[in-house]
Write a protein that holds these residues in place. Structure first.
Motif, mmCIF file in Angstrom:
data_model
loop_
_atom_site.group_PDB
_atom_site.id
_atom_site.type_symbol
_atom_site.label_atom_id
_atom_site.label_comp_id
_atom_site.label_asym_id
_atom_site.label_seq_id
_atom_site.Cartn_x
_atom_site.Cartn_y
_atom_site.Cartn_z
ATOM 1 N N ARG A 94 3.697 0.662 -15.382
ATOM 2 C CA ARG A 94 2.348 0.996 -14.943
ATOM 3 C C ARG A 94 2.037 0.480 -13.541
ATOM 4 N NH1 ARG A 94 1.296 5.111 -16.965
ATOM 5 N NH2 ARG A 94 -0.929 4.868 -16.545
ATOM 6 N N ARG A 95 3.064 0.289 -12.735
ATOM 7 C CA ARG A 95 2.851 -0.130 -11.362
ATOM 8 C C ARG A 95 2.695 1.104 -10.477
ATOM 9 N NH1 ARG A 95 8.145 -3.858 -11.199
ATOM 10 N NH2 ARG A 95 8.916 -1.776 -11.734
ATOM 11 N N PRO A 96 1.823 1.043 -9.462
ATOM 12 C CA PRO A 96 1.691 2.176 -8.546
ATOM 13 C C PRO A 96 3.011 2.464 -7.843
ATOM 14 C CG PRO A 96 -0.115 0.625 -8.253
ATOM 15 C CD PRO A 96 0.901 -0.049 -9.140
ATOM 16 N N GLY A 97 3.229 3.718 -7.503
ATOM 17 C CA GLY A 97 4.449 4.098 -6.807
ATOM 18 C C GLY A 97 4.388 3.795 -5.316
ATOM 19 N N ARG A 98 5.438 4.189 -4.613
ATOM 20 C CA ARG A 98 5.532 3.934 -3.174
ATOM 21 C C ARG A 98 4.686 4.897 -2.361
ATOM 22 N NH1 ARG A 98 11.406 5.172 -2.704
ATOM 23 N NH2 ARG A 98 10.958 5.172 -0.476
ATOM 24 N N TRP A 138 0.281 25.742 -9.085
ATOM 25 C CA TRP A 138 1.455 25.483 -9.929
ATOM 26 C C TRP A 138 2.721 25.224 -9.117
ATOM 27 C CZ3 TRP A 138 -0.790 30.185 -9.082
ATOM 28 C CH2 TRP A 138 0.003 31.171 -8.511
ATOM 29 N N GLU A 139 2.744 25.667 -7.874
ATOM 30 C CA GLU A 139 3.944 25.477 -7.056
ATOM 31 C C GLU A 139 4.145 24.026 -6.642
ATOM 32 O OE1 GLU A 139 4.012 29.943 -5.042
ATOM 33 O OE2 GLU A 139 3.338 28.226 -3.845
ATOM 34 N N VAL A 140 3.089 23.239 -6.682
ATOM 35 C CA VAL A 140 3.187 21.832 -6.283
ATOM 36 C C VAL A 140 2.784 20.888 -7.419
ATOM 37 C CG1 VAL A 140 2.898 22.264 -3.817
ATOM 38 C CG2 VAL A 140 0.864 21.974 -5.266
ATOM 39 N N GLY A 141 2.632 21.411 -8.629
ATOM 40 C CA GLY A 141 2.230 20.582 -9.757
ATOM 41 C C GLY A 141 3.224 19.484 -10.082
ATOM 42 N N TYR A 142 4.516 19.825 -10.106
ATOM 43 C CA TYR A 142 5.536 18.806 -10.364
ATOM 44 C C TYR A 142 5.545 17.762 -9.249
ATOM 45 C CZ TYR A 142 7.618 21.851 -13.937
ATOM 46 O OH TYR A 142 7.832 22.623 -15.049
ATOM 47 N N VAL A 143 5.354 18.219 -8.030
ATOM 48 C CA VAL A 143 5.397 17.318 -6.878
ATOM 49 C C VAL A 143 4.289 16.285 -6.951
ATOM 50 C CG1 VAL A 143 5.178 17.175 -4.376
ATOM 51 C CG2 VAL A 143 6.468 19.054 -5.399
ATOM 52 N N THR A 144 3.046 16.755 -7.079
ATOM 53 C CA THR A 144 1.920 15.830 -7.040
ATOM 54 C C THR A 144 1.915 14.892 -8.234
ATOM 55 O OG1 THR A 144 0.492 17.485 -8.094
ATOM 56 C CG2 THR A 144 0.509 17.414 -5.691
ATOM 57 N N ALA A 145 2.233 15.421 -9.420
ATOM 58 C CA ALA A 145 2.209 14.592 -10.624
ATOM 59 C C ALA A 145 3.203 13.448 -10.537
ATOM 60 C CB ALA A 145 2.497 15.441 -11.856
ATOM 61 N N ILE A 157 4.821 12.234 -7.705
ATOM 62 C CA ILE A 157 4.604 11.324 -6.586
ATOM 63 C C ILE A 157 3.515 10.315 -6.930
ATOM 64 C CG2 ILE A 157 3.661 11.173 -4.245
ATOM 65 C CD1 ILE A 157 5.200 13.682 -3.542
ATOM 66 N N ASN A 158 2.474 10.785 -7.607
ATOM 67 C CA ASN A 158 1.354 9.900 -7.957
ATOM 68 C C ASN A 158 1.593 9.094 -9.225
ATOM 69 O OD1 ASN A 158 -0.433 10.367 -5.837
ATOM 70 N ND2 ASN A 158 -1.294 12.180 -6.794
ATOM 71 N N LYS A 159 2.633 9.418 -9.964
ATOM 72 C CA LYS A 159 2.862 8.785 -11.265
ATOM 73 C C LYS A 159 3.233 7.310 -11.107
ATOM 74 C CE LYS A 159 5.530 9.526 -15.522
ATOM 75 N NZ LYS A 159 6.573 10.354 -16.168
ATOM 76 N N ARG A 160 2.657 6.485 -11.981
ATOM 77 C CA ARG A 160 3.041 5.076 -12.022
ATOM 78 C C ARG A 160 4.378 4.933 -12.748
ATOM 79 N NH1 ARG A 160 -1.240 1.174 -11.439
ATOM 80 N NH2 ARG A 160 -3.115 2.200 -10.669
ATOM 81 N N ASP A 161 5.059 3.819 -12.516
ATOM 82 C CA ASP A 161 6.350 3.634 -13.167
ATOM 83 C C ASP A 161 6.151 3.195 -14.619
ATOM 84 O OD1 ASP A 161 5.866 0.892 -13.248
ATOM 85 O OD2 ASP A 161 7.236 0.420 -11.618
ATOM 86 N N TRP A 162 7.251 2.953 -15.316
ATOM 87 C CA TRP A 162 7.165 2.652 -16.750
ATOM 88 C C TRP A 162 6.453 1.330 -17.037
ATOM 89 C CZ3 TRP A 162 9.970 -1.418 -19.151
ATOM 90 C CH2 TRP A 162 10.848 -2.094 -18.309
ATOM 91 N N THR A 165 0.841 -1.194 0.000
ATOM 92 C CA THR A 165 0.000 0.000 0.000
ATOM 93 C C THR A 165 0.873 1.240 0.000
ATOM 94 O OG1 THR A 165 -1.709 -1.160 1.252
ATOM 95 C CG2 THR A 165 -1.799 1.254 1.223
ATOM 96 N N PRO A 166 0.651 2.163 -0.947
ATOM 97 C CA PRO A 166 1.484 3.381 -0.980
ATOM 98 C C PRO A 166 1.330 4.190 0.300
ATOM 99 C CG PRO A 166 0.246 3.121 -3.026
ATOM 100 C CD PRO A 166 -0.301 2.114 -2.063
ATOM 101 N N GLN A 167 2.416 4.785 0.745
ATOM 102 C CA GLN A 167 2.391 5.621 1.935
ATOM 103 C C GLN A 167 1.886 7.008 1.568
ATOM 104 O OE1 GLN A 167 6.159 5.949 3.926
ATOM 105 N NE2 GLN A 167 5.290 6.894 5.753
ATOM 106 N N ALA A 168 1.161 7.624 2.475
ATOM 107 C CA ALA A 168 0.571 8.936 2.211
ATOM 108 C C ALA A 168 1.604 10.051 2.324
ATOM 109 C CB ALA A 168 -0.578 9.196 3.171
ATOM 110 N N VAL A 169 1.567 10.948 1.364
ATOM 111 C CA VAL A 169 2.241 12.242 1.436
ATOM 112 C C VAL A 169 1.128 13.275 1.471
ATOM 113 C CG1 VAL A 169 3.713 13.910 0.245
ATOM 114 C CG2 VAL A 169 4.288 11.479 0.188
#
Length: 210
Positions: free
Chosen positions: A33-37, A17-24, A26-31, A2-6
């Motif tokens: 298509r597996r969920p991240g940590r 826009w100040e956190v757009g790179y962060v959220t995108a 952190i939530n992005k799946r890997d290549w 289960t992914p840990q909450a940020v």
């Protein structure tokens, strides 16, 4: 796993826009298509949706009353008009949450106006930090951390990440590093691509990510 909450604090006029790179990322799946940590969980003062500076309506996942450092990898706070000196009490509860996180040894990341709120709460008095400018953070009531101000895009000190509002990419990189989100070569390529616009970094990033 289960992914840990940020946790991401959200409030009216949040600078999305100040956190757009962060959220995108952190939530992005890997290549593959597996969920991240990790997964981003939004936190509001109430359950009512907020309207960001960009006009987006965002509904909180949880409220501040439900927020616990024990169930979080990090608390992230973006700027907003409600952090300003004339609204110094509007986001006090978020600054209080930041104090609880730091006291518990859980990282906090604040950018732009959020640094003003942390300064007003006394959280920058004994930590090296940055903000939009030394003059900007000096507007915070009862701020006593001028000797620890550093004129840098991002400063990290004892679990607290602070950034100027013009450095969202560097802010994101520091958050990724604190979360150990990427291997160093991936993080370097990511920053070269998004931070400097180096087109060759795209291919380095693709290769490193695999």
């Amino acid at each position: 796993m289960t992914p840990q909450a940020v946790h991401l604090g959200i409030y009216d006029t949040m600078s999305d826009w100040e956190v757009g790179y962060v959220t995108a990322h952190i939530n992005k799946r890997d290549w593959q298509r597996r969920p991240g940590r990790y997964r981003v969980v939004t936190v509001g003062a109430t359950t009512e949706p907020v309207t960001t500076m960009g006009g987006l309506r965002v509904a909180p996942d949880i409220t501040l009353d439900e927020l616990s450092p024990d169930a979080s990898a990090m608390l992230i706070l973006a700027g907003s008009e409600t952090w300003g000196p004339t609204n110094s009490g509007a986001n006090t509860a978020f600054a209080d949450a930041a104090r609880r996180f730091l006291d518990a040894g859980v990282p906090v990341a604040a950018i732009c106006g959020a640094t003003l709120g942390l300064a007003a709460a006394g959280l920058l008095d004994d930590r090296e930090h940055t903000s939009n400018a030394a003059q900007f953070v000096a507007f915070a009531p009862r701020y006593a951390g001028a000797a620890h101000y550093r004129d840098e895009p991002v400063v990290v000190d004892r679990g607290l990440i602070t950034a100027t509002g013009t450095a969202p990419v560097a802010f994101a990189r520091s958050i990724f590093d604190a979360l150990d989100l990427y291997a160093p070569d991936v993080a370097d390529a990511w920053f070269d691509l998004y931070g400097t616009g180096d087109p060759a970094a795209f291919f380095r990033l693709e290769q490193a990510a695999r």
